[in-house]
Write a protein that holds these residues in place. Structure first.
Motif, short mmCIF file in Angstrom:
data_model
loop_
_atom_site.label_atom_id
_atom_site.label_comp_id
_atom_site.label_asym_id
_atom_site.label_seq_id
_atom_site.Cartn_x
_atom_site.Cartn_y
_atom_site.Cartn_z
N GLY A 1 32.78 -6.22 -21.68
CA GLY A 1 31.82 -5.14 -21.79
C GLY A 1 30.64 -5.31 -20.87
O GLY A 1 29.62 -5.85 -21.27
N PRO A 2 30.73 -4.85 -19.62
CA PRO A 2 29.63 -5.01 -18.69
C PRO A 2 28.46 -4.11 -19.05
O PRO A 2 28.63 -3.06 -19.67
N LEU A 3 27.27 -4.51 -18.66
CA LEU A 3 26.09 -3.70 -18.88
C LEU A 3 25.98 -2.69 -17.74
O LEU A 3 26.01 -3.07 -16.58
N VAL A 4 25.90 -1.43 -18.09
CA VAL A 4 25.75 -0.40 -17.06
C VAL A 4 24.45 -0.59 -16.32
O VAL A 4 24.38 -0.46 -15.11
N GLY A 5 23.39 -0.94 -17.02
CA GLY A 5 22.10 -1.18 -16.40
C GLY A 5 21.17 0.00 -16.57
O GLY A 5 21.59 1.14 -16.78
N GLN A 6 19.90 -0.27 -16.49
CA GLN A 6 18.89 0.76 -16.68
C GLN A 6 17.76 0.58 -15.69
O GLN A 6 17.20 -0.51 -15.55
N HIS A 7 17.43 1.67 -14.98
CA HIS A 7 16.30 1.66 -14.05
C HIS A 7 15.03 1.82 -14.88
O HIS A 7 14.87 2.79 -15.62
N VAL A 8 14.12 0.85 -14.76
CA VAL A 8 12.89 0.86 -15.56
C VAL A 8 11.68 0.68 -14.66
O VAL A 8 11.79 0.31 -13.49
N TYR A 9 10.52 0.95 -15.22
CA TYR A 9 9.24 0.73 -14.55
C TYR A 9 8.50 -0.34 -15.34
O TYR A 9 7.83 -0.05 -16.32
N LYS A 10 8.68 -1.58 -14.91
CA LYS A 10 8.11 -2.72 -15.62
C LYS A 10 7.65 -3.77 -14.62
O LYS A 10 8.07 -3.78 -13.46
N GLU A 11 6.81 -4.68 -15.10
CA GLU A 11 6.52 -5.87 -14.33
C GLU A 11 7.80 -6.70 -14.23
O GLU A 11 8.62 -6.71 -15.17
N LEU A 12 7.97 -7.37 -13.10
CA LEU A 12 9.24 -8.06 -12.86
C LEU A 12 9.58 -9.09 -13.92
O LEU A 12 10.74 -9.23 -14.31
N HIS A 13 8.55 -9.79 -14.41
CA HIS A 13 8.82 -10.84 -15.40
C HIS A 13 9.17 -10.25 -16.77
O HIS A 13 9.63 -10.97 -17.66
N GLU A 14 8.98 -8.93 -16.94
CA GLU A 14 9.27 -8.30 -18.21
C GLU A 14 10.67 -7.68 -18.25
O GLU A 14 11.07 -7.14 -19.29
N LEU A 15 11.40 -7.72 -17.14
CA LEU A 15 12.73 -7.14 -17.11
C LEU A 15 13.66 -7.85 -18.09
O LEU A 15 13.76 -9.07 -18.12
N LYS A 16 14.38 -7.06 -18.88
CA LYS A 16 15.36 -7.60 -19.80
C LYS A 16 16.74 -7.55 -19.16
O LYS A 16 16.95 -6.81 -18.20
N PRO A 17 17.70 -8.33 -19.68
CA PRO A 17 19.04 -8.33 -19.09
C PRO A 17 19.59 -6.91 -18.92
O PRO A 17 19.58 -6.12 -19.87
N GLY A 18 20.06 -6.61 -17.72
CA GLY A 18 20.60 -5.30 -17.43
C GLY A 18 19.59 -4.32 -16.85
O GLY A 18 19.95 -3.26 -16.36
N GLU A 19 18.31 -4.67 -16.88
CA GLU A 19 17.28 -3.78 -16.35
C GLU A 19 17.00 -4.10 -14.88
O GLU A 19 17.17 -5.24 -14.43
N PHE A 20 16.55 -3.08 -14.14
CA PHE A 20 16.24 -3.26 -12.73
C PHE A 20 15.24 -2.21 -12.28
O PHE A 20 15.03 -1.19 -12.96
N THR A 21 14.62 -2.45 -11.14
CA THR A 21 13.78 -1.45 -10.48
C THR A 21 14.47 -1.04 -9.19
O THR A 21 15.15 -1.85 -8.56
N TRP A 22 14.28 0.21 -8.78
CA TRP A 22 14.94 0.70 -7.57
C TRP A 22 14.04 1.75 -6.91
O TRP A 22 13.86 2.83 -7.45
N HIS A 23 13.45 1.40 -5.77
CA HIS A 23 12.52 2.30 -5.08
C HIS A 23 12.80 2.32 -3.58
O HIS A 23 12.00 1.84 -2.77
N PRO A 24 13.93 2.87 -3.16
CA PRO A 24 14.27 2.89 -1.73
C PRO A 24 13.29 3.71 -0.90
O PRO A 24 13.22 3.52 0.32
N GLU A 25 12.55 4.60 -1.54
CA GLU A 25 11.59 5.41 -0.80
C GLU A 25 10.45 4.58 -0.21
O GLU A 25 9.77 5.03 0.71
#
Length: 326
Positions: free
Chosen positions: A26-50
């Motif tokens: 059961g892989p984690l799909v993942g969630q784009h979040v707006y958090k401080e990097l040290h606060e990211l939980k498993p499966g969370e990420f930030t994505w700002h290509p702009e």
């Protein structure tokens, strides 16, 4: 080049599957979040290509933080949680490049198990791909990513994209200097080199058959030698001339010409224990004019230039592996 001995068949089989079995759990799909990097939980990420829409991409994996940092043209555009190798199957540290991309890769060893959005780093089984993220190192050596993040990353990497795996995360540094490519600061020479860059733009996705092969240079103080690799084949070598001090463990990605400074613009990253002023001084490393001319014919935006104090061992590379182990 690698300082490791050859892997056993058993290790290679385990590595080739990496987290394939974990994906079935059961892989984690993942969630784009707006958090401080040290606060990211498993499966969370930030994505700002702009933040930086164009330019060469570099990936830095921090084993200590269990984070993957994505830089484009020197600007960090994304950070994700990850899961690397567990005890006994540690993810190797060093410099790698993407050797193969396969969006729908499946393991040939473990019952056709899926390994989505795979960016292969070695031919004996180390790769970036989607997988289960329990919040700690749990793979057989691969770097597992959230499924959604791995799909986004797959769109911006290309064959030859540098991937640095290190214990610590170091921010890239901008370096503008003639070193290696330009023998001196002569304006006429700079203009000539800039003119050769025309037509050598940075494609969004290179393949091994493209007209402009990916060029990498490795300078080894141990062997006093520089090798040039196109795609994954060593095509030329020349003498290394330097100041005699340790080179350190650094990677440079060519961003292009910097006309204001009359030099080449590099993104410098370290895969060693710390950053230092030496990584900003490319003039301390040079070669003879004949080899410089060969380099100038092949360089392009996105090319990689690596410094190391380790010996070069091209005969120990596994098939097409391009690896510098720290």
């Amino acid at each position: 080049m690698t300082t490791r001995t050859s892997l056993s068949r058993r290790t290679m089989i385990a590595g080739s599957a990496c987290a394939a079995l974990a994906l079935l759990a059961g892989p984690l799909v993942g969630q784009h979040v707006y958090k401080e990097l040290h606060e990211l939980k498993p499966g969370e990420f930030t994505w700002h290509p702009e933040r930086q829409p164009y330019g060469p991409v570099a990936v830095i994996v921090s084993l200590t933080d269990q984070r993957v940092h994505i830089y484009r043209n020197g600007i960090r555009i994304a950070v994700s949680t990850c899961s690397t190798g567990k005890t006994g199957h540690e993810t190797p540290t060093g410099v790698f490049v993407v050797l193969q991309k396969d969006r729908d890769h499946r393991s040939s060893t473990y019952n056709n198990a899926p390994m989505p959005n795979m960016n292969r780093l070695t031919w004996d089984g180390i790769a970036l791909h989607a997988g289960n993220l329990p919040g700690y190192p749990a793979s057989h050596g691969c770097v597992r990513l959230p499924l959604k993040f791995s799909a986004l990353l797959f769109e911006i990497t290309h064959l030859g994209t540098p991937v640095i795996i290190a214990d610590e995360h170091h921010f890239p540094v901008d370096v503008v200097h003639p070193g290696m490519i330009l023998a001196n600061h002569a304006e006429t020479e700079f203009e000539h080199v800039v003119s050769t860059l025309e037509g050598r733009k940075h494609p969004s996705d290179w393949t091994l058959d493209d007209a402009y092969p990916i060029t990498s240079m490795i300078a080894s103080s141990h062997d006093r030698r520089i090798v040039v690799i196109e795609n994954d084949v060593e095509i030329a070598d020349g003498p290394l001339i330097w100041d005699g001090d340790p080179l350190g463990a650094h990677v440079y990605v060519l961003k292009g010409a910097h006309e204001g400074a009359q030099g080449m613009h590099w993104q410098a990253l370290t895969y060693g224990t710390s950053q230092s002023a030496e990584m900003q001084d490319l003039e301390r490393v040079r070669t003879d004019e004949a080899f410089s001319q060969q380099i100038r014919k092949r360089f392009h935006p996105g090319m990689i230039y690596i410094m190391t104090d380790l010996p070069l061992h091209p005969d120990s590379r596994s098939q097409r592996d391009f690896v510098i182990m720290s």
